[in-house]
Motif scaffolding. Structure first.
Motif, short mmCIF file in Angstrom:
data_model
loop_
_atom_site.label_atom_id
_atom_site.label_comp_id
_atom_site.label_asym_id
_atom_site.label_seq_id
_atom_site.Cartn_x
_atom_site.Cartn_y
_atom_site.Cartn_z
N THR A 29 20.42 -14.35 3.23
CA THR A 29 19.98 -14.36 1.90
C THR A 29 21.27 -13.68 1.14
OG1 THR A 29 19.62 -11.86 2.27
CG2 THR A 29 17.40 -13.42 2.67
N PRO A 30 21.13 -13.77 -0.33
CA PRO A 30 22.19 -13.25 -1.26
C PRO A 30 22.84 -11.76 -0.62
CG PRO A 30 20.60 -14.53 -2.38
CD PRO A 30 19.85 -14.29 -1.06
N ALA A 31 21.87 -10.98 -0.15
CA ALA A 31 22.42 -9.73 0.26
C ALA A 31 23.40 -9.60 1.37
CB ALA A 31 21.25 -8.71 0.36
N TYR A 32 23.33 -10.65 2.17
CA TYR A 32 24.25 -10.90 3.42
C TYR A 32 25.69 -10.82 2.82
CZ TYR A 32 26.41 -12.64 7.58
OH TYR A 32 26.94 -12.47 8.77
N GLN A 33 26.54 -9.82 3.24
CA GLN A 33 27.65 -9.78 2.54
C GLN A 33 28.84 -10.08 3.73
OE1 GLN A 33 28.38 -5.40 2.06
NE2 GLN A 33 26.57 -5.49 0.48
N GLY A 34 28.47 -10.59 4.97
CA GLY A 34 29.57 -11.19 5.90
C GLY A 34 29.83 -12.62 5.48
N ASP A 35 30.76 -13.02 6.37
CA ASP A 35 31.17 -14.55 6.14
C ASP A 35 30.54 -15.24 7.26
OD1 ASP A 35 32.59 -16.86 6.76
OD2 ASP A 35 34.62 -16.25 5.98
N VAL A 36 29.45 -16.08 6.90
CA VAL A 36 28.66 -16.78 7.89
C VAL A 36 29.64 -17.48 8.83
CG1 VAL A 36 26.50 -18.25 8.09
CG2 VAL A 36 26.62 -16.60 6.27
N GLN A 38 32.54 -17.26 9.46
CA GLN A 38 33.54 -16.63 10.53
C GLN A 38 32.42 -16.18 11.57
OE1 GLN A 38 36.78 -16.06 10.37
NE2 GLN A 38 36.83 -14.49 11.92
N THR A 39 31.37 -15.28 11.26
CA THR A 39 30.28 -14.78 12.19
C THR A 39 30.12 -15.74 13.22
OG1 THR A 39 29.76 -12.99 10.37
CG2 THR A 39 28.11 -13.40 12.30
N PHE A 147 31.99 -5.92 12.09
CA PHE A 147 30.67 -6.27 11.14
C PHE A 147 30.16 -5.15 10.31
CE2 PHE A 147 30.02 -9.51 14.94
CZ PHE A 147 30.17 -10.51 14.25
N ALA A 148 30.30 -3.98 11.04
CA ALA A 148 29.83 -2.90 9.92
C ALA A 148 28.54 -2.91 9.23
CB ALA A 148 31.09 -2.42 9.23
N ASP A 149 28.71 -2.72 8.03
CA ASP A 149 27.77 -2.86 7.03
C ASP A 149 27.55 -4.38 6.41
OD1 ASP A 149 26.97 -0.30 7.75
OD2 ASP A 149 27.98 0.56 5.74
N LYS A 150 28.63 -5.10 6.82
CA LYS A 150 28.52 -6.46 6.14
C LYS A 150 27.45 -7.43 6.95
CE LYS A 150 32.64 -7.17 7.21
NZ LYS A 150 34.09 -8.05 7.72
N ASP A 151 27.13 -6.95 8.00
CA ASP A 151 26.13 -7.71 8.96
C ASP A 151 25.47 -6.59 9.88
OD1 ASP A 151 24.57 -9.41 10.50
OD2 ASP A 151 26.15 -10.97 10.40
N PRO A 152 24.77 -6.03 9.30
CA PRO A 152 24.03 -4.90 10.14
C PRO A 152 23.13 -5.49 11.54
CG PRO A 152 23.09 -4.80 8.01
CD PRO A 152 24.23 -5.96 7.86
N THR A 153 22.62 -6.71 11.37
CA THR A 153 21.65 -7.23 12.34
C THR A 153 22.84 -7.56 13.42
OG1 THR A 153 20.02 -8.00 10.67
CG2 THR A 153 20.19 -9.02 12.66
N THR A 154 23.84 -8.26 13.20
CA THR A 154 24.71 -8.43 14.33
C THR A 154 25.41 -7.43 14.87
OG1 THR A 154 25.20 -10.97 13.38
CG2 THR A 154 26.73 -10.09 14.73
#
Length: 189
Positions: A29-36, A38-39, A147-154
């Protein structure tokens, strides 16, 4: 109480509108802050590492020999099953992010952080597995920080896997001590 006039939660109508926009992106979603991209690339390496661990532990469980090998074989088998669970979780996360998990055996060793190292006898197998677990622990700690807070699920998935990898390293350390007959020095001494 804070003087911040910013509402804590986004307006429900705004959330609904965002959810309908770009639905082709699935869970991203737009709230996802990671680089998809790269992840997904990072997780492909984690996937390869877990596949190599499944293969190594399975091979060790089958080929371990010696008078005291049965309990070690059982430990290797249990670890293989747990590594397969990690592999599955990582592959599912890659899929959630819109990627295609890379299970292709071609290039597997070069994508993996750990090596396949077979080990010739029981003690060598235990050592190879301990080294592989230590590599995974160190690598996964770095990824958790990344990943820290950029992608909490991962990050949470990686934290759960790390917890299990630390248990595996401890198990391999205990087996090594038991089979070499001498205590191992701690890195913290």
């Amino acid at each position: 109480m804070s003087n911040n006039n910013q509402p804590f939660l986004t307006d429900v109508k705004e959330l609904r509108a965002r959810a309908r926009a770009s639905i082709e992106k699935g869970a991203v979603t737009p709230a996802y802050q990671g680089d998809v991209k790269q992840t997904i690339e990072i997780l492909q390496s984690v996937l390869a590492t877990e596949i190599v661990c499944v293969l190594r532990y399975t091979m060790n469980a089958i080929s371990a020999t010696g008078l005291s090998s049965e309990s070690v074989k059982e430990e290797f088998e249990q670890h293989a099953k747990e590594e397969q669970g990690h592999m599955r979780s990582v592959a599912e996360r890659i899929n959630q992010l819109g990627g295609k998990p890379n299970f292709n055996p071609e290039g597997l060793a070069s994508r993996s952080a750990s090596q396949y190292g077979e080990g010739g006898n029981l003690v060598e197998m235990i050592k190879e597995n301990l080294v592989a677990e230590r590599i995974a622990c160190e690598h996964y700690r770095e990824l958790i920080r990344y990943f820290a807070d950029k992608d909490p699920t991962t990050r949470v998935m990686m934290e759960a896997i790390l917890t299990n990898e630390e248990e595996h390293a401890n198990d391999m350390h205990d087996l090594l001590v038991a089979h070499e007959g001498r205590p191992m020095l701690s890195d913290k001494s």
